[in-house]
Motif scaffolding. Sequence first.
Motif, PDB file in Angstrom:
ATOM      1  N   UNK A   1       0.871  -1.283  -0.080  1.00 19.52           N
ATOM      2  CA  UNK A   1       0.108   0.043   0.019  1.00 19.52           C
ATOM      3  C   UNK A   1       0.917   1.123  -0.025  1.00 19.52           C
ATOM      4  N   UNK A   2       1.890   1.261  -0.977  1.00 19.35           N
ATOM      5  CA  UNK A   2       2.689   2.292  -1.179  1.00 19.35           C
ATOM      6  C   UNK A   2       2.040   3.710  -0.997  1.00 19.35           C
TER       7      UNK A   2
ATOM      8  N   UNK B   1      -6.162  11.579  -1.486  1.00 21.95           N
ATOM      9  CA  UNK B   1      -5.534  11.218  -2.955  1.00 21.95           C
ATOM     10  C   UNK B   1      -3.916  11.302  -2.884  1.00 21.95           C
ATOM     11  N   UNK B   2      -3.331  10.351  -3.595  1.00 24.14           N
ATOM     12  CA  UNK B   2      -1.988  10.506  -3.580  1.00 24.14           C
ATOM     13  C   UNK B   2      -1.573  10.228  -5.062  1.00 24.14           C
ATOM     14  N   UNK B   3      -0.266  10.912  -5.653  1.00 19.40           N
ATOM     15  CA  UNK B   3      -0.098  10.911  -6.812  1.00 19.40           C
ATOM     16  C   UNK B   3       1.770  10.352  -6.908  1.00 19.40           C
ATOM     17  N   UNK B   4       1.798   9.740  -8.015  1.00 17.87           N
ATOM     18  CA  UNK B   4       3.268   9.284  -8.049  1.00 17.87           C
ATOM     19  C   UNK B   4       3.542   9.263 -10.095  1.00 17.87           C
TER      20      UNK B   4
ATOM     21  N   UNK C   1       3.869   7.998 -17.141  1.00 18.91           N
ATOM     22  CA  UNK C   1       2.715   7.622 -16.478  1.00 18.91           C
ATOM     23  C   UNK C   1       2.459   8.392 -15.103  1.00 18.91           C
ATOM     24  N   UNK C   2       1.779   9.287 -15.131  1.00 16.31           N
ATOM     25  CA  UNK C   2       1.312  10.433 -13.915  1.00 16.31           C
ATOM     26  C   UNK C   2       0.173   9.410 -13.168  1.00 16.31           C
ATOM     27  N   UNK C   3       0.007   9.081 -12.239  1.00 14.78           N
ATOM     28  CA  UNK C   3      -1.101   8.206 -11.560  1.00 14.78           C
ATOM     29  C   UNK C   3      -1.285   8.683 -10.198  1.00 14.78           C
ATOM     30  N   UNK C   4      -2.894   8.758 -10.113  1.00 13.41           N
ATOM     31  CA  UNK C   4      -3.589   9.182  -8.912  1.00 13.41           C
ATOM     32  C   UNK C   4      -4.174   7.930  -8.351  1.00 13.41           C
ATOM     33  N   UNK C   5      -3.975   7.851  -7.160  1.00 13.34           N
ATOM     34  CA  UNK C   5      -4.750   6.716  -6.348  1.00 13.34           C
ATOM     35  C   UNK C   5      -5.741   7.425  -5.603  1.00 13.34           C
ATOM     36  N   UNK C   6      -7.193   7.281  -5.575  1.00 16.30           N
ATOM     37  CA  UNK C   6      -8.030   8.222  -4.863  1.00 16.30           C
ATOM     38  C   UNK C   6      -8.632   7.297  -3.788  1.00 16.30           C
ATOM     39  N   UNK C   7      -9.179   8.175  -2.733  1.00 14.20           N
ATOM     40  CA  UNK C   7      -9.978   7.394  -1.804  1.00 14.20           C
ATOM     41  C   UNK C   7     -11.369   6.702  -2.465  1.00 14.20           C
ATOM     42  N   UNK C   8     -11.655   5.744  -1.914  1.00 14.04           N
ATOM     43  CA  UNK C   8     -13.020   5.325  -2.158  1.00 14.04           C
ATOM     44  C   UNK C   8     -14.154   5.318  -1.516  1.00 14.04           C
ATOM     45  N   UNK C   9     -14.117   5.765  -0.114  1.00 16.23           N
ATOM     46  CA  UNK C   9     -15.366   6.000   0.673  1.00 16.23           C
ATOM     47  C   UNK C   9     -15.733   7.375   0.593  1.00 16.23           C
TER      48      UNK C   9
ATOM     49  N   UNK D   1     -17.240   9.571   2.109  1.00 18.42           N
ATOM     50  CA  UNK D   1     -16.603  10.606   3.086  1.00 18.42           C
ATOM     51  C   UNK D   1     -15.390  11.597   2.794  1.00 18.42           C
ATOM     52  N   UNK D   2     -14.805  10.862   1.660  1.00 12.00           N
ATOM     53  CA  UNK D   2     -13.491  11.644   1.119  1.00 12.00           C
ATOM     54  C   UNK D   2     -13.678  11.852  -0.216  1.00 12.00           C
ATOM     55  N   UNK D   3     -14.812  11.785  -0.922  1.00 10.61           N
ATOM     56  CA  UNK D   3     -15.296  12.229  -2.386  1.00 10.61           C
ATOM     57  C   UNK D   3     -14.780  13.650  -2.573  1.00 10.61           C
ATOM     58  N   UNK D   4     -14.346  14.540  -1.727  1.00  9.78           N
ATOM     59  CA  UNK D   4     -13.689  15.966  -2.114  1.00  9.78           C
ATOM     60  C   UNK D   4     -12.380  15.669  -2.585  1.00  9.78           C
ATOM     61  N   UNK D   5     -11.705  14.716  -2.277  1.00  8.71           N
ATOM     62  CA  UNK D   5     -10.428  14.500  -2.589  1.00  8.71           C
ATOM     63  C   UNK D   5     -10.209  13.671  -4.169  1.00  8.71           C
ATOM     64  N   UNK D   6     -11.358  12.966  -4.381  1.00 10.91           N
ATOM     65  CA  UNK D   6     -11.501  12.155  -5.579  1.00 10.91           C
ATOM     66  C   UNK D   6     -11.656  13.483  -6.464  1.00 10.91           C
ATOM     67  N   UNK D   7     -12.500  14.311  -6.104  1.00 10.22           N
ATOM     68  CA  UNK D   7     -13.093  15.372  -7.165  1.00 10.22           C
ATOM     69  C   UNK D   7     -11.881  16.252  -7.571  1.00 10.22           C
TER      70      UNK D   7
END
Length: 106
Positions: free
Chosen positions: A57-58, A74-77, A90-98, A100-106
Amino acid sequence: MSRRDRMIAKIKELMYEPEQIRNIGICAHIDHGKTTLSDNLLAGAGMISEELAGDQRFLDFDEQEQARGITIDAANVSMVHDYKDSEYLINLIDTPGHVDFGGDVT
């Protein structure tokens, strides 16, 4: 030059070649494998070991994320992948799924 330094140099080179850049955001509901997929892509790029991919879960770098086993921020690499004799940044963004954290996804 270390493997890490070579990777950074290649990223710096590719970031000025827009046709070789792919931006990917991984979005899905909680517990659908977003972070596991991110780990596997990082392993494919040689940034983490293949043995740890899926378990490390890097991109869950925060203590609370690690303790709860969920992505909160949200984290990017950036990484380099070879595909059909070409290198891609590749610019990758791993977003939260819950929800409650939808703002980070947006």
